[in-house]
Design a protein around this motif. Structure first.
Motif, PDB file in Angstrom:
ATOM      1  N   THR A  78       0.853  -1.193   0.000  1.00 14.77           N
ATOM      2  CA  THR A  78       0.000   0.000   0.000  1.00 14.77           C
ATOM      3  C   THR A  78       0.888   1.242   0.000  1.00 14.77           C
ATOM      4  O   THR A  78       2.071   1.173   0.375  1.00 14.77           O
ATOM      5  N   GLU A  79       0.317   2.355  -0.384  1.00 19.72           N
ATOM      6  CA  GLU A  79       1.076   3.605  -0.375  1.00 19.72           C
ATOM      7  C   GLU A  79       1.549   3.947   1.035  1.00 19.72           C
ATOM      8  O   GLU A  79       2.674   4.405   1.231  1.00 19.72           O
ATOM      9  N   LYS A  80       0.702   3.705   2.012  1.00 14.49           N
ATOM     10  CA  LYS A  80       1.044   4.013   3.400  1.00 14.49           C
ATOM     11  C   LYS A  80       2.253   3.188   3.874  1.00 14.49           C
ATOM     12  O   LYS A  80       3.157   3.711   4.511  1.00 14.49           O
ATOM     13  N   LYS A  81       2.283   1.907   3.521  1.00 18.51           N
ATOM     14  CA  LYS A  81       3.389   1.041   3.923  1.00 18.51           C
ATOM     15  C   LYS A  81       4.688   1.458   3.237  1.00 18.51           C
ATOM     16  O   LYS A  81       5.754   1.456   3.860  1.00 18.51           O
ATOM     17  N   VAL A  82       4.608   1.811   1.959  1.00 15.74           N
ATOM     18  CA  VAL A  82       5.804   2.238   1.231  1.00 15.74           C
ATOM     19  C   VAL A  82       6.324   3.547   1.809  1.00 15.74           C
ATOM     20  O   VAL A  82       7.529   3.711   2.034  1.00 15.74           O
ATOM     21  N   ALA A  83       5.417   4.480   2.093  1.00 12.29           N
ATOM     22  CA  ALA A  83       5.829   5.768   2.664  1.00 12.29           C
ATOM     23  C   ALA A  83       6.504   5.573   4.017  1.00 12.29           C
ATOM     24  O   ALA A  83       7.524   6.219   4.311  1.00 12.29           O
ATOM     25  N   ALA A  84       5.969   4.675   4.837  1.00 16.61           N
ATOM     26  CA  ALA A  84       6.570   4.408   6.147  1.00 16.61           C
ATOM     27  C   ALA A  84       7.977   3.831   5.991  1.00 16.61           C
ATOM     28  O   ALA A  84       8.898   4.181   6.739  1.00 16.61           O
ATOM     29  N   GLU A  85       8.156   2.958   5.013  1.00 21.59           N
ATOM     30  CA  GLU A  85       9.461   2.347   4.778  1.00 21.59           C
ATOM     31  C   GLU A  85      10.495   3.380   4.341  1.00 21.59           C
ATOM     32  O   GLU A  85      11.675   3.286   4.698  1.00 21.59           O
ATOM     33  N   LEU A  86      10.070   4.361   3.580  1.00 23.15           N
ATOM     34  CA  LEU A  86      11.007   5.347   3.031  1.00 23.15           C
ATOM     35  C   LEU A  86      11.105   6.622   3.869  1.00 23.15           C
ATOM     36  O   LEU A  86      11.807   7.560   3.493  1.00 23.15           O
ATOM     37  N   GLU A  87      10.416   6.637   4.992  1.00 22.30           N
ATOM     38  CA  GLU A  87      10.467   7.820   5.865  1.00 22.30           C
ATOM     39  C   GLU A  87      11.870   7.971   6.451  1.00 22.30           C
ATOM     40  O   GLU A  87      12.479   6.998   6.902  1.00 22.30           O
ATOM     41  N   LEU A  88      12.352   9.186   6.425  1.00 19.49           N
ATOM     42  CA  LEU A  88      13.693   9.477   6.928  1.00 19.49           C
ATOM     43  C   LEU A  88      13.605  10.346   8.181  1.00 19.49           C
ATOM     44  O   LEU A  88      12.629  11.081   8.365  1.00 19.49           O
ATOM     45  N   PRO A  89      14.644  10.328   9.005  1.00 27.40           N
ATOM     46  CA  PRO A  89      14.657  11.218  10.176  1.00 27.40           C
ATOM     47  C   PRO A  89      14.736  12.681   9.737  1.00 27.40           C
ATOM     48  O   PRO A  89      15.171  12.987   8.626  1.00 27.40           O
TER      49      PRO A  89
END
Length: 168
Positions: free
Chosen positions: A61-72
């Protein structure tokens, strides 16, 4: 007024996984990610059948991909830019579908808007393209007429009351 499974079957459109799931294979990844395509493939995708790939379950899902690529917050700007570019391309792939399942009715589907612009559509056989184009035209330019009329009949009186302008 969605498209039923039996309508698809009557037209010889039987590959539901192909129409409902993001359509992706190595060439699509190579075109989108260039030299980084193999890293992206290994991280986000797994083989399904033939030359097709699917998103791993924890990235589907878009939400899961965004969480994976989230940076500090303190991540370097170039790393942020790279992740945003990868994210945009993965979103495109997630949306590379032809049909969306109806959330209320089983075996009822709705064509994705501008489905003919997807690589999924472009790689169909000419026969399947013709069938999908016919269904698309019927869905968006005939089946929705009743909905638009009903909504217009509900909203037109409200609009007329709210203004002195001529409502056409």
């Amino acid at each position: 007024h969605g498209i039923t499974k039996s309508e698809l079957d009557m037209r010889g459109l039987w590959d539901m996984d192909r129409y409902l799931s993001p359509y992706v294979h190595d060439n699509i990844l190579q075109n989108k990610f260039g030299a980084e395509w193999q890293k992206v493939r290994d991280r986000f995708f797994e083989p399904t059948w033939g030359d097709r790939l699917k998103f791993k379950a924890h990235f589907n899902t878009e939400k899961k991909v965004a969480a994976e690529l989230e940076l500090p917050e303190d991540a370097v700007a170039s790393e942020r830019d790279r992740n945003e570019a990868v994210l945009a391309q993965l979103y495109e792939i997630l949306n590379n579908v032809l049909l969306l399942e109806d959330v209320e009715k089983s075996e009822v589907y709705h064509p994705r808007f501008n489905l003919h612009m997807t690589s999924s559509f472009q790689e169909l056989s000419d026969d399947w393209k013709r069938h999908f184009e016919t269904l698309y035209q019927d869905y968006f330019f005939r089946r929705q007429d009743e909905l638009w009329q009903t909504m217009g009949e509900q909203r037109l009186p409200i609009m007329k009351e709210a203004t002195d302008m001529l409502v056409c």
